[in-house]
Design a protein around this motif. Sequence first.
Motif, PDB file in Angstrom:
ATOM      1  N   ARG A 169     -54.471  -1.103 -47.592  1.00 63.04           N
ATOM      2  CA  ARG A 169     -54.453   0.485 -47.859  1.00 63.04           C
ATOM      3  C   ARG A 169     -54.659   0.547 -48.727  1.00 63.04           C
ATOM      4  NH1 ARG A 169     -49.518   3.754 -48.368  1.00 63.04           N
ATOM      5  NH2 ARG A 169     -49.385   4.917 -50.590  1.00 63.04           N
ATOM      6  N   THR A 196     -55.714   8.787 -49.704  1.00 68.34           N
ATOM      7  CA  THR A 196     -55.239   7.193 -49.542  1.00 68.34           C
ATOM      8  C   THR A 196     -55.452   7.182 -47.846  1.00 68.34           C
ATOM      9  OG1 THR A 196     -54.006   8.178 -50.917  1.00 68.34           O
ATOM     10  CG2 THR A 196     -52.618   6.253 -49.403  1.00 68.34           C
ATOM     11  N   ARG A 218     -57.080   3.429 -51.849  1.00 68.54           N
ATOM     12  CA  ARG A 218     -57.121   4.803 -52.556  1.00 68.54           C
ATOM     13  C   ARG A 218     -58.167   5.449 -53.174  1.00 68.54           C
ATOM     14  NH1 ARG A 218     -52.046   7.948 -54.110  1.00 68.54           N
ATOM     15  NH2 ARG A 218     -49.909   6.066 -53.780  1.00 68.54           N
ATOM     16  N   THR A 219     -59.064   6.280 -52.744  1.00 74.94           N
ATOM     17  CA  THR A 219     -59.840   6.841 -53.713  1.00 74.94           C
ATOM     18  C   THR A 219     -60.198   8.315 -54.106  1.00 74.94           C
ATOM     19  OG1 THR A 219     -60.999   5.729 -51.513  1.00 74.94           O
ATOM     20  CG2 THR A 219     -62.699   7.112 -52.869  1.00 74.94           C
ATOM     21  N   LYS A 220     -60.594   7.628 -55.106  1.00 67.62           N
ATOM     22  CA  LYS A 220     -60.408   9.217 -56.141  1.00 67.62           C
ATOM     23  C   LYS A 220     -61.535  10.200 -56.032  1.00 67.62           C
ATOM     24  CE  LYS A 220     -60.298  10.990 -60.732  1.00 67.62           C
ATOM     25  NZ  LYS A 220     -60.777  11.259 -62.625  1.00 67.62           N
ATOM     26  N   GLU A 273     -57.554  12.643 -53.935  1.00 66.75           N
ATOM     27  CA  GLU A 273     -57.224  11.636 -54.001  1.00 66.75           C
ATOM     28  C   GLU A 273     -57.746  11.704 -52.444  1.00 66.75           C
ATOM     29  OE1 GLU A 273     -55.193   8.472 -57.509  1.00 66.75           O
ATOM     30  OE2 GLU A 273     -54.305   9.606 -55.281  1.00 66.75           O
TER      31      GLU A 273
END
Length: 286
Positions: free
Chosen positions: A75, A103, A77-79, A101
Amino acid sequence: MRTRHLTAVLLSTSFIFIGLVISAQKSKTPPLDSTLEANSEKWKVKMHKGFGLGKPSFGPYVTLDVEKTDSPVFRKRTKEGSYRGAIISSESWDWDFSKYEATETKKAYRMMVAAESDTTELLFSLYSVSHDKQLTFFGEMMSKDDEGKNLTLGYKKTASGIIAIGTDSISWRFLIEDSFSRKDVPQGYFNDSKRLTTAYIITGSDSLFAEPIMQQIGKEVEKYSFQYQKGIFINDSKGTHLAALKSGTAGDLSNPFYVWIRKDVQAADQQAIASLFVLLMMIKSS
């Protein structure tokens, strides 16, 4: 106040018009494929929706088990950016402080599908990436109304793995892709999003692939028109329709999934196609 009332009336009228068009289109929907339907049984799918991915069943095919394997879950998350601005209308204004974002998740599963005395096992990984616009904590504090500000802009789900049928020592490979994207279109148009699904199976003797079944509501040049995928065909390498899946809505008894598989298709191919349909329905309904 008069402007608000007029807008509400026009919007209600538009939705009524769209509903009437869809109803008319459904009543005039032609057969998917007359040759396929003449040589197949039509099976209504029972989704058995519950926790996790559910357990669809149709005709002789029953989903026995769906479970996550011991493989670690990925898992991330990337801004992807941020947005700051004001939403101004003729009646009021509001702040919008949001973030973009991506995901990503990846999980491994094992699934068993039975048909009378035959059992098919699927081992696959399910990878998904979702692109979302979400209000920040500050944005939630400053915003008067969060309606329409938290959006899924698009996603793609990919399931890939192997199919083992009965005692057959050869494993068949498969791939399913389900994607959704939201498009920027002029305000008032209804074709603002599109969901597409495709699939492939590499068997011991052939390659099977999905062909989308599309439904057009209205003409493309008209303002109130849109196109959507209502199902898929499974074709052999010559383009012959071997099977079809008509999409439905999980939990909506008035809009079930339906399946057709030609009776003259080899038993192993029927099992592989049925298992692929089971997984595809679970992905579309999750």
